[in-house]
Design a protein around this motif. Structure first.
Motif, short mmCIF file in Angstrom:
data_model
loop_
_atom_site.label_atom_id
_atom_site.label_comp_id
_atom_site.label_asym_id
_atom_site.label_seq_id
_atom_site.Cartn_x
_atom_site.Cartn_y
_atom_site.Cartn_z
N ASP A 75 -0.40 1.62 -8.21
CA ASP A 75 0.14 1.39 -6.88
C ASP A 75 -0.30 2.51 -5.94
N THR A 76 0.17 2.47 -4.70
CA THR A 76 -0.25 3.46 -3.70
C THR A 76 0.29 4.86 -3.97
N ARG A 92 -5.22 4.37 -2.67
CA ARG A 92 -5.60 2.97 -2.81
C ARG A 92 -4.96 2.39 -4.07
N CYS A 105 -9.72 -0.41 7.21
CA CYS A 105 -10.46 -0.25 5.95
C CYS A 105 -11.88 0.20 6.25
N SER A 125 -8.06 -7.01 -7.75
CA SER A 125 -7.53 -6.88 -6.39
C SER A 125 -7.43 -5.40 -6.03
N SER A 126 -7.53 -5.10 -4.75
CA SER A 126 -7.48 -3.71 -4.28
C SER A 126 -6.77 -3.70 -2.92
N ASP A 127 -5.84 -2.76 -2.77
CA ASP A 127 -5.08 -2.64 -1.53
C ASP A 127 -5.36 -1.27 -0.90
N TYR A 128 -5.58 -1.26 0.41
CA TYR A 128 -5.84 -0.02 1.14
C TYR A 128 -4.67 0.23 2.09
#
Length: 478
Positions: free
Chosen positions: A333-334, A133, A7, A122-125
């Motif tokens: 989503d991604t 993302r 990240c 919330s955040s996803d990498y």
């Protein structure tokens, strides 16, 4: 094999900064309370003699109508009403009780506030190239907090009412304590000179008996008898001095005064005419007793506490239902697919169902009902006891007063006869001592009767007049 990418630190810091800014912005919108230190005092705050002369009290703040109608003026000395007013205004325990009322009011304010909504971010990498993302934003609200708000608010408001009435009852008790100490102090001030006369008579008799023994005119056992009488008189006088000092100390502590303040008490004392403590008509006491549940602050406070407990019991019953939280969710989503929806958080009432808290609140409600009944029964019994005691003391006082004038006349005749050398020293001192002893008995009985009146005041309020008043003020309803 896909290559994992860490990240980016700059991006992480940006997200954290954005979240912090959002929190600060929300706090700014709702208003923030800033912290201010409040150091403890480094010296006593008791009222000294100089400050006492400048004390001002608003009669409208007094808890009883006879105090509200009285003008407080330290320049004229302190009568029984002035002492009671100063006690209400400056008693340290009442200051703490008023602080407790402020806490209860703040708790009621807190109970009335709506619950804050919950924001979830919330955040996803992804660790694989070619993917975007993912994030999720949600806004939710605790529905059960809204359902139980009314019951909790009613309970908190009833608790404030209970605390306020408890404060009023404590003010009644402080007023009664101040009046009792005033009566006791005035009694001791009146009796001390009489005890001093008794001691002087005993001293004179002993000294002259000793001289007579040296001249072989009396025996040693006569001297011993006069010495015992002198020692008894000295002990009575010393005991009264100690009691007076204790009364003054207790009065200063009750009024929040410095220990070296000598409060100038004025008004009727224990040797004044009996009409200052004329008996209260039975009908007045009976009427006050009948109205007791609707006018005595401690009983009303227990009623308010019972109402608060009823609301707590209802809130506990409402909390047996599933805890529900509802919210809105926006996510990506991604693969950069956006979704919108809602979320529901629901507890399953299988094992607990808040049954323990319901049982606790129900048992507490039963105890409060029993406490109210016990307090009411005690009030009736205590009033009957004070009335019976007052009647007995009144009869004793009437007998003592009837026998005092003949003893005083006998003492006057003994004085004239002793001056004319017609009677012995022993006959003279016996006559004087008998009159003084009966005068002390009368003063003691009057003080006891006045304290009985103050005790009835503490139980029934303004239906009973002060010992220094011949009129009966109206019943107070606050």
């Amino acid at each position: 094999m896909p290559r994992l990418l860490p990240c980016p630190p700059a991006r992480a810091r940006g997200v954290a900064l954005a979240a912090a800014c959002a929190v600060c912005f929300a706090a700014t919108l709702t208003g923030c309370t800033t912290y201010r230190a409040q150091p403890l005092a480094s010296h006593a705050s008791l009222i000294d003699a100089n400050a006492l002369a400048r004390v001002q009290i608003d009669p409208a703040t007094m808890p009883l109508p006879e105090l509200a109608a009285h003008r407080f003026d330290p320049a004229n000395g302190f009568d029984i009403e002035d002492v009671a007013m100063l006690a209400v205004a400056n008693n340290p325990d009442l200051r703490l009780a008023r602080d407790d009322l402020g806490i209860a009011q703040a708790q009621a304010y807190s109970a009335g506030l709506l619950p804050d909504p919950q924001v979830a971010i919330s955040s996803d990498y992804p660790g694989q190239l070619g993917l975007s993302r993912a994030f999720s934003y949600g806004l939710s609200m605790d529905v059960m907090a809204l359902v139980t708000r009314s019951a909790n608010l009613h309970s908190a408001e009833a608790t404030v009412h209970k605390t306020d009435l408890g404060l009023l009852w404590q003010e009644w008790q402080v007023v009664a304590q101040a009046r009792q100490l005033f009566v006791k102090a005035r009694y001791q001030d009146a009796v001390l000179p009489l005890l001093a006369q008794q001691e002087e008579l005993a001293r004179m008799r002993h000294e002259r008996t000793e001289r007579a023994a040296q001249a072989h005119n009396v025996t040693a056992d006569v001297v011993a008898g006069t010495l015992v009488s002198l020692q008894d008189a000295r002990k009575q006088y010393a005991d009264m001095q100690l009691a007076r000092e204790q009364t003054r100390h207790d009065l200063n502590a009750l009024l929040g005064l410095a220990p070296d303040v000598e409060l100038p008490l004025v008004g009727p004392d224990a040797l004044d005419a009996l009409d200052t403590i004329a008996p209260t008509p039975d009908a007045t006491v009976d009427a006050a007793m009948a109205a007791l549940p609707a006018r005595r602050p401690d009983l009303l406070a227990l009623k308010a506490g019972y109402e608060a407990q009823e609301a707590k019991y209802r809130a506990a019953i409402l909390n047996q239902f599933p805890s529900l939280s509802v919210g809105f969710v926006r996510a990506r989503d991604t693969s950069e697919i956006y979704t919108s929806g809602f979320q529901i958080s629901l507890s399953l009432p299988i094992f607990n169902r808040n049954r323990g808290n319901i049982a606790i609140e129900q048992a507490t409600r039963t105890r409060l009902a029993d406490e109210y009944q016990t307090r009411l029964n005690a009030a009736v019994a205590d009033t009957a006891h004070l009335r019976a005691n007052g009647a007995i003391i009144a009869r004793q006082l009437a007998d003592a007063e009837a026998s005092l004038p003949p003893l005083q006349r006998s003492a006057e005749r003994a004085h004239d006869a002793y001056t004319a050398r017609s009677i012995t020293l022993g006959q003279y001192t016996d006559a004087q001592s008998a009159a003084l002893a009966r005068a002390i008995d009368v003063a003691t009985l009057r003080e006891s009767l006045a304290e009985q009146r103050v005790g009835l005041q503490a139980l029934l309020g303004s239906a009973i007049p002060d010992p220094a008043s011949a009129t009966t003020p109206p019943i107070a309803n606050r």
